[in-house]
Design a protein around this motif. Structure first.
Motif, PDB file in Angstrom:
ATOM      1  N   SER A  17       4.586  17.525  43.687  1.00  0.00           N
ATOM      2  CA  SER A  17       4.770  19.005  43.687  1.00  0.00           C
ATOM      3  C   SER A  17       5.588  20.118  42.987  1.00  0.00           C
ATOM      4  O   SER A  17       5.296  21.222  42.704  1.00  0.00           O
ATOM      5  CB  SER A  17       4.709  19.508  45.234  1.00  0.00           C
ATOM      6  N   ILE A  18       6.421  19.431  42.592  1.00  0.00           N
ATOM      7  CA  ILE A  18       7.811  20.047  41.866  1.00  0.00           C
ATOM      8  C   ILE A  18       7.325  21.002  40.616  1.00  0.00           C
ATOM      9  O   ILE A  18       7.792  22.252  40.540  1.00  0.00           O
ATOM     10  CB  ILE A  18       9.020  19.159  41.788  1.00  0.00           C
ATOM     11  N   ALA A  19       6.890  20.251  39.929  1.00  0.00           N
ATOM     12  CA  ALA A  19       6.289  21.070  38.671  1.00  0.00           C
ATOM     13  C   ALA A  19       5.361  22.066  38.916  1.00  0.00           C
ATOM     14  O   ALA A  19       5.495  23.055  38.134  1.00  0.00           O
ATOM     15  CB  ALA A  19       5.603  19.911  37.668  1.00  0.00           C
ATOM     16  N   GLN A  20       4.312  21.927  39.658  1.00  0.00           N
ATOM     17  CA  GLN A  20       3.610  22.946  40.097  1.00  0.00           C
ATOM     18  C   GLN A  20       4.463  24.074  40.372  1.00  0.00           C
ATOM     19  O   GLN A  20       4.170  25.468  40.409  1.00  0.00           O
ATOM     20  CB  GLN A  20       2.224  22.615  40.877  1.00  0.00           C
ATOM     21  N   ASP A  91       7.745  21.700  48.119  1.00  0.00           N
ATOM     22  CA  ASP A  91       6.742  21.111  48.446  1.00  0.00           C
ATOM     23  C   ASP A  91       5.496  21.939  48.276  1.00  0.00           C
ATOM     24  O   ASP A  91       4.420  21.536  48.912  1.00  0.00           O
ATOM     25  CB  ASP A  91       6.830  20.519  50.056  1.00  0.00           C
ATOM     26  N   GLY A  92       5.571  23.291  47.910  1.00  0.00           N
ATOM     27  CA  GLY A  92       4.423  24.049  47.837  1.00  0.00           C
ATOM     28  C   GLY A  92       4.121  24.816  49.170  1.00  0.00           C
ATOM     29  O   GLY A  92       3.180  25.369  48.911  1.00  0.00           O
ATOM     30  N   GLN A  93       4.954  24.624  49.988  1.00  0.00           N
ATOM     31  CA  GLN A  93       4.708  25.504  51.251  1.00  0.00           C
ATOM     32  C   GLN A  93       4.901  26.966  51.160  1.00  0.00           C
ATOM     33  O   GLN A  93       4.482  28.088  51.712  1.00  0.00           O
ATOM     34  CB  GLN A  93       5.294  24.961  52.348  1.00  0.00           C
ATOM     35  N   HIS A  94       5.953  27.266  50.378  1.00  0.00           N
ATOM     36  CA  HIS A  94       6.426  28.766  50.115  1.00  0.00           C
ATOM     37  C   HIS A  94       5.743  29.349  48.939  1.00  0.00           C
ATOM     38  O   HIS A  94       5.753  28.518  47.910  1.00  0.00           O
ATOM     39  CB  HIS A  94       7.960  28.841  50.046  1.00  0.00           C
TER      40      HIS A  94
END
Length: 234
Positions: A17-20, A91-94
């Motif tokens: 997820s980090i790159a996104q 992780d994409g939550q924020h």
């Protein structure tokens, strides 16, 4: 004069997820610098972050936990003289589209720390009953201890100004730091506010807070908040 803003992304095994997340931050706020604190990941988190070409990456040799990772980010922000630092998870939550909401009141000088709340003014977020109970307990504890009403004390989506960056570079709560950090700021006279934000379910990987750690989390954080009455951070 425009203010310099640094997004700090603490990341442990967030290869998927980090790159996104990095690309979305740059898409929403191209002027914002990004540092990824790779907290001793055992997967390709560092490689994935570097591959974007959009972020600096600090690789910690071992996993030190969210508190140590964030203090590393604040040290970076302090030494490079950033005006505002904003924490956003890897992780994409924020949602990076909410960055302006979290940053704006800090940038205007209205507050020293702005926390993105999942529950304020109609903002909605689905979580387990146990987690909601824990959040409500910590909200009550902060209000009881320091007289501050906070709807989402465990939210890590938050922005701080230069004074708070300097404070957190000197000392930042080590283990599960979000609740203790709020109590510490209020007791030291800093202004802490909230703003409603959207948050999403984790995009990949798994939370470091497992059910087995939940009771330890509640006891440890409760004790840490109590200790803010006698701790003098200089």
């Amino acid at each position: 004069m425009s203010l310099s803003v640094l997004a700090i992304i603490p990341a442990y095994n967030e290869e998927k997820s980090i790159a996104q997340v990095i690309r979305k931050i740059k898409s929403c706020r191209p002027e914002t610098d990004i540092v990824v604190v790779n907290d001793g990941s055992t997967d390709g988190t560092s490689r994935a972050a570097r591959s974007t070409g959009l972020a600096r990456v600090v690789d910690l040799p071992v996993n030190v936990g969210i508190g140590g990772a964030m203090q590393t980010g604040y040290l970076y922000a302090d030494r490079l003289g950033y005006d505002i630092a904003v924490q956003i998870d890897g992780d994409g939550q924020h949602d990076p589209e909410e960055l302006d909401n979290v940053i704006s009141t800090v940038a205007s000088g209205e507050t020293d720390c702005c926390v993105g709340s999942r529950f304020l003014h109609g903002a909605s977020y689905r979580s387990t009953a146990f987690r909601r109970t824990g959040i409500a307990f910590f909200a009550w504890m902060i209000h009881w201890m320091v007289g501050k009403k906070v709807t989402d004390p465990t939210s890590g989506f938050r922005a701080v100004n230069r004074d708070v960056i300097a404070l957190f570079a000197r000392y930042y709560p080590y283990d599960y730091p979000e609740v203790e950090a709020i109590a510490m700021l209020v007791r030291r006279g800093y202004r802490v506010t909230e703003t409603p934000v959207r948050m999403h379910s984790r995009q990949a990987g798994k939370s470091s807070i497992t059910p087995a750690k939940s009771m330890y989390y509640m006891m440890k954080v409760s004790l840490a908040v109590l200790m803010t009455r006698i701790r003098d951070v200089r």
